[in-house]
Design an enzyme around this catalytic site. Sequence first.
Site, PDB file in Angstrom:
ATOM      1  N   GLU A  36       0.867  -1.192   0.000  1.00  0.00           N
ATOM      2  CA  GLU A  36       0.000   0.000   0.000  1.00  0.00           C
ATOM      3  C   GLU A  36       0.891   1.225   0.000  1.00  0.00           C
ATOM      4  O   GLU A  36       2.000   1.198   0.537  1.00  0.00           O
ATOM      5  CB  GLU A  36      -0.864   0.039   1.277  1.00  0.00           C
ATOM      6  CG  GLU A  36      -2.074  -0.867   1.235  1.00  0.00           C
ATOM      7  CD  GLU A  36      -2.890  -0.830   2.531  1.00  0.00           C
ATOM      8  OE1 GLU A  36      -2.686   0.080   3.356  1.00  0.00           O
ATOM      9  OE2 GLU A  36      -3.717  -1.734   2.706  1.00  0.00           O
ATOM     10  N   LYS A  37       0.399   2.291  -0.569  1.00  0.00           N
ATOM     11  CA  LYS A  37       1.076   3.571  -0.445  1.00  0.00           C
ATOM     12  C   LYS A  37       1.055   3.928   1.037  1.00  0.00           C
ATOM     13  O   LYS A  37       0.034   3.739   1.699  1.00  0.00           O
ATOM     14  CB  LYS A  37       0.296   4.613  -1.276  1.00  0.00           C
ATOM     15  CG  LYS A  37       0.853   6.007  -1.214  1.00  0.00           C
ATOM     16  CD  LYS A  37       1.962   6.174  -2.224  1.00  0.00           C
ATOM     17  CE  LYS A  37       2.683   7.499  -1.981  1.00  0.00           C
ATOM     18  NZ  LYS A  37       4.087   7.447  -2.406  1.00  0.00           N
ATOM     19  N   TYR A  38       2.163   4.421   1.575  1.00  0.00           N
ATOM     20  CA  TYR A  38       2.163   4.839   2.976  1.00  0.00           C
ATOM     21  C   TYR A  38       1.547   6.234   3.060  1.00  0.00           C
ATOM     22  O   TYR A  38       2.048   7.185   2.450  1.00  0.00           O
ATOM     23  CB  TYR A  38       3.583   4.847   3.562  1.00  0.00           C
ATOM     24  CG  TYR A  38       3.557   5.144   5.043  1.00  0.00           C
ATOM     25  CD1 TYR A  38       3.456   4.109   5.967  1.00  0.00           C
ATOM     26  CD2 TYR A  38       3.593   6.445   5.518  1.00  0.00           C
ATOM     27  CE1 TYR A  38       3.387   4.363   7.327  1.00  0.00           C
ATOM     28  CE2 TYR A  38       3.521   6.711   6.876  1.00  0.00           C
ATOM     29  CZ  TYR A  38       3.419   5.668   7.770  1.00  0.00           C
ATOM     30  OH  TYR A  38       3.334   5.924   9.111  1.00  0.00           O
ATOM     31  N   ARG A  61     -16.909  -8.312  13.257  1.00  0.00           N
ATOM     32  CA  ARG A  61     -17.181  -8.742  14.635  1.00  0.00           C
ATOM     33  C   ARG A  61     -17.467  -7.518  15.494  1.00  0.00           C
ATOM     34  O   ARG A  61     -17.408  -6.392  15.006  1.00  0.00           O
ATOM     35  CB  ARG A  61     -15.950  -9.452  15.194  1.00  0.00           C
ATOM     36  CG  ARG A  61     -14.729  -8.541  15.063  1.00  0.00           C
ATOM     37  CD  ARG A  61     -13.527  -9.076  15.771  1.00  0.00           C
ATOM     38  NE  ARG A  61     -12.312  -8.460  15.329  1.00  0.00           N
ATOM     39  CZ  ARG A  61     -11.814  -7.300  15.751  1.00  0.00           C
ATOM     40  NH1 ARG A  61     -12.487  -6.583  16.640  1.00  0.00           N
ATOM     41  NH2 ARG A  61     -10.678  -6.825  15.297  1.00  0.00           N
ATOM     42  N   HIS A 111      -6.981   7.462  11.872  1.00  0.00           N
ATOM     43  CA  HIS A 111      -7.741   6.222  11.761  1.00  0.00           C
ATOM     44  C   HIS A 111      -9.150   6.536  12.263  1.00  0.00           C
ATOM     45  O   HIS A 111      -9.359   6.795  13.445  1.00  0.00           O
ATOM     46  CB  HIS A 111      -7.090   5.127  12.627  1.00  0.00           C
ATOM     47  CG  HIS A 111      -7.873   3.849  12.662  1.00  0.00           C
ATOM     48  ND1 HIS A 111      -7.373   2.655  12.208  1.00  0.00           N
ATOM     49  CD2 HIS A 111      -9.124   3.577  13.098  1.00  0.00           C
ATOM     50  CE1 HIS A 111      -8.286   1.709  12.357  1.00  0.00           C
ATOM     51  NE2 HIS A 111      -9.356   2.241  12.905  1.00  0.00           N
TER      52      HIS A 111
HETATM   53  P1  ADP Z   1      -4.281  -4.607  11.324  1.00  0.00           P
HETATM   54  O1  ADP Z   1      -5.311  -5.410  10.597  1.00  0.00           O
HETATM   55  O2  ADP Z   1      -3.029  -5.347  11.595  1.00  0.00           O
HETATM   56  O3  ADP Z   1      -4.839  -3.902  12.516  1.00  0.00           O
HETATM   57  P2  ADP Z   1      -4.636  -2.297   9.615  1.00  0.00           P
HETATM   58  O4  ADP Z   1      -4.577  -2.442   8.139  1.00  0.00           O
HETATM   59  O5  ADP Z   1      -6.000  -2.192  10.233  1.00  0.00           O
HETATM   60  O6  ADP Z   1      -3.826  -3.473  10.293  1.00  0.00           O
HETATM   61  O7  ADP Z   1      -3.771  -1.016  10.048  1.00  0.00           O
HETATM   62  C1  ADP Z   1      -3.531  -0.710  11.402  1.00  0.00           C
HETATM   63  C2  ADP Z   1      -2.901   0.666  11.501  1.00  0.00           C
HETATM   64  O8  ADP Z   1      -1.654   0.719  10.775  1.00  0.00           O
HETATM   65  C3  ADP Z   1      -3.722   1.794  10.912  1.00  0.00           C
HETATM   66  O9  ADP Z   1      -4.697   2.286  11.786  1.00  0.00           O
HETATM   67  C4  ADP Z   1      -2.641   2.832  10.612  1.00  0.00           C
HETATM   68  O10 ADP Z   1      -2.253   3.516  11.761  1.00  0.00           O
HETATM   69  C5  ADP Z   1      -1.474   1.964  10.150  1.00  0.00           C
HETATM   70  N1  ADP Z   1      -1.505   1.798   8.673  1.00  0.00           N
HETATM   71  C6  ADP Z   1      -1.956   0.724   7.990  1.00  0.00           C
HETATM   72  N2  ADP Z   1      -1.827   0.897   6.662  1.00  0.00           N
HETATM   73  C7  ADP Z   1      -1.294   2.123   6.476  1.00  0.00           C
HETATM   74  C8  ADP Z   1      -0.924   2.904   5.327  1.00  0.00           C
HETATM   75  N3  ADP Z   1      -1.060   2.432   4.093  1.00  0.00           N
HETATM   76  N4  ADP Z   1      -0.397   4.138   5.535  1.00  0.00           N
HETATM   77  C9  ADP Z   1      -0.216   4.626   6.785  1.00  0.00           C
HETATM   78  N5  ADP Z   1      -0.546   3.947   7.899  1.00  0.00           N
HETATM   79  C10 ADP Z   1      -1.081   2.709   7.761  1.00  0.00           C
END
Ligand code: ADP
Length: 504
Positions: free
Chosen positions: A202-204, A294, A210
């Site tokens: 994914e693009k960061y 869930r 969130h």
């Molecule tokens: P998990 O399923 O492990 O909880 P998530 O995809 O829900 O992972 O991501 C958890 C957190 O990681 C997000 O709330 C964010 O803070 C960070 N994060 C995930 N993907 C990105 C992204 N592409 N860019 C920036 N932060 C990200």
Amino acid sequence: MPKIRKVLVANRGEIAIRVMRTCKELGISTVAVYSEADRSALHVRTADQAYFVGPPPSRESYLVQERILEVAKKSGADAIHPGYGFLSENASFVRACEKAGITFIGPPASAMDAMGEKTRARANMIKAGVPVVPGSTEPFATEGEARDYAQKIGFPIMLKAAGGGGGKGMRRVESLQEFESAWRSAKSEALNAFGNDAVYIEKYLEKPHHVEIQVFADQYGNTIHLNERECSAQRRHQKVVEETPSPILTPELRAKMGEVAVKAAKAVNYVGAGTVEFLVDVHRNFYFLEMNTRLQVEHPVTEWVTGLDLVALQIRAAEGEKLPLLEAPTPNGHSIEVRVYAEDPSRNFMPSPGKITYLRVPGGPNVRDDSGVFPGFTVPNFYDPMISKLSVWAPTRAEAIARAQRALSEYVVKGITTNIRYLKALLAHPEFVGGDYDTSFLTRNHDALMGVEDPRLSEVALLASAVYAYNRDQKRAKTLPSAQGSGAGTGGVSPWRQALRNRR
Ligand code: ADP
């Protein structure tokens, strides 16, 4: 569909108790399951009946599907509530329940399949017209292909485990030089944690928020959202504090995100409680991150501002009742939840299991403590170290922060180390108080939140504590009897010893 009369709660700790509380209010009997480490746990004492399911590791107890189903049959439970974690997002378990004629309180297996793997969920959402975080929808077969793709979308990127969860299997990669080693470590972490080493890109997104939307659907296609939760206070991608409403959302953005979340749920024929997670960028564009199929840990804040009982709604939806409301209620007031962990922030947040020797739980107006422990309980080291969720409600955000601080100041846990002081520092931090904190907030402010002072200030603090100690000793010297070991008024204990004890 017949009414549910007896629910087996396939979980432990605070969430098992949370579910049982609603069951009790609805006149539904409850069945607990417990491992060897949880013989004396609170959820076992809370349930009407309890059954042993195996040794402490969850793989040998709480996760053994056949054993849970066996208990359901033996106890005459007609439904299973999975809580969160453990079997809650396991589609094969949902199918096994169906086969055994037991109602699973949660979405259908097909919706879990559609949202389970992050890459599949992303592809499904793109098809449904939901904006997703830019990136790939397939895992990469080779490091070379992945590297080419990363270069194409531009660094920084995030390597993510397709089967990921709990913040694991994620690596931020800044540049091409770092790519190879990040790729290798993301793959091996994914394999270890999820038994699946599929990794995508994914693009960061820089400094995102969130923000997640609670959705709810009945079996007749009625799907609504129940507003948002702001969950940007994260450590290692895991939530620490949650609140609603989100301080950055306007009513227009809430309505827009709510609409998209409902679209996402409808696209997978969702039923019951679910959460659509989004990242919101600095321009307030929002992108689908994942869906949790869930009940969410942080559901109490939604309950506070909507006045709804989400577990009761889950049970009614599983019984085949229609949704009692057809649109999102306007949020009433403000709610904040903090997660209280048995962990030691000063030792890199290492879990701190052990026996709770003393416990004073906060109370008073509009304070709720969803706890899984009691004085004398030994927090096992086999499970998540969260011991409770403290949530509060107040008419405004500022009052909610003050109330959460007040409640935390009442919280006393002895025998184990907790993150309570850290939580107080977090709630007092100007960035949190200001309300515009992104997901980098806790990492950026680590030192301040740990109480690590500016070196110029620590000199002042040292002087102040020396003056304090001098004054205290002077006062003590006046009040303590001069004759050593007189023991007067202290039940035979030397006052010197008593003074030392009091200092601990
Ligand atoms: P998990 O399923 O492990 O909880 P998530 O995809 O829900 O992972 O991501 C958890 C957190 O990681 C997000 O709330 C964010 O803070 C960070 N994060 C995930 N993907 C990105 C992204 N592409 N860019 C920036 N932060 C990200």
